[in-house]
Design a protein around this motif. Sequence first.
Motif, short mmCIF file in Angstrom:
data_model
loop_
_atom_site.label_atom_id
_atom_site.label_comp_id
_atom_site.label_asym_id
_atom_site.label_seq_id
_atom_site.Cartn_x
_atom_site.Cartn_y
_atom_site.Cartn_z
N ASP A 131 0.83 -1.20 0.00
CA ASP A 131 0.00 0.00 0.00
C ASP A 131 0.87 1.25 0.00
O ASP A 131 2.10 1.18 0.12
N GLY A 132 0.21 2.39 -0.14
CA GLY A 132 0.92 3.66 -0.23
C GLY A 132 1.68 4.03 1.03
O GLY A 132 2.75 4.62 0.97
N LEU A 133 1.14 3.67 2.20
CA LEU A 133 1.82 3.99 3.45
C LEU A 133 3.16 3.27 3.53
O LEU A 133 4.18 3.87 3.87
N GLN A 134 3.17 2.00 3.21
CA GLN A 134 4.43 1.26 3.23
C GLN A 134 5.42 1.84 2.21
O GLN A 134 6.61 1.91 2.47
N ALA A 135 4.92 2.25 1.06
CA ALA A 135 5.79 2.85 0.05
C ALA A 135 6.40 4.15 0.56
O ALA A 135 7.59 4.40 0.36
N LYS A 136 5.61 4.96 1.25
CA LYS A 136 6.12 6.21 1.81
C LYS A 136 7.18 5.93 2.87
O LYS A 136 8.20 6.62 2.94
N ASN B 147 -4.13 -1.12 -7.37
CA ASN B 147 -3.24 -1.05 -6.22
C ASN B 147 -1.88 -0.46 -6.60
O ASN B 147 -1.35 0.39 -5.88
N VAL B 148 -1.32 -0.88 -7.72
CA VAL B 148 -0.02 -0.34 -8.11
C VAL B 148 -0.14 1.16 -8.44
O VAL B 148 0.79 1.93 -8.16
N ARG B 149 -1.25 1.58 -8.98
CA ARG B 149 -1.46 3.02 -9.21
C ARG B 149 -1.51 3.80 -7.90
O ARG B 149 -0.90 4.87 -7.79
N ALA B 150 -2.20 3.25 -6.93
CA ALA B 150 -2.29 3.92 -5.62
C ALA B 150 -0.90 4.03 -4.99
O ALA B 150 -0.55 5.07 -4.42
N ILE B 151 -0.12 2.97 -5.08
CA ILE B 151 1.23 2.98 -4.53
C ILE B 151 2.09 4.00 -5.25
O ILE B 151 2.79 4.81 -4.63
N SER B 152 2.05 4.00 -6.58
CA SER B 152 2.90 4.92 -7.34
C SER B 152 2.50 6.36 -7.13
O SER B 152 3.37 7.25 -7.14
N HIS B 153 1.24 6.64 -6.91
CA HIS B 153 0.82 8.01 -6.65
C HIS B 153 1.21 8.48 -5.24
O HIS B 153 1.30 9.68 -5.00
N ALA B 154 1.46 7.54 -4.35
CA ALA B 154 1.82 7.89 -2.98
C ALA B 154 3.27 8.37 -2.87
O ALA B 154 3.62 9.12 -1.96
#
Length: 75
Positions: free
Chosen positions: A25-30, A67-74
């Motif tokens: 998810d985006g939080l983990q990516a951040k 999901n990959v879009r949400a991650i990349s936008h984060a």
Amino acid sequence: MMETTARLRELLNGPEMVLAPFVYDGLQAKIAERTGFKAVYMTGFGTAAARGYPDLGLLTMTEMVQNVRAISHAV
């Protein structure tokens, strides 16, 4: 700003090993970005588990792309 694919190619062709933790998810990516990782990869297992499914290919390609879009936008 350098195109994303060109930046990834540069990292992979560089002299250093590229460590890329899995995220779902985006939080983990951040968190990964802020701790210094230059790349991440989206885990299919984590993506499925976060939605309550086993890792058996039950999610659709559309769900994975969302999901990959949400991650990349984060990040």
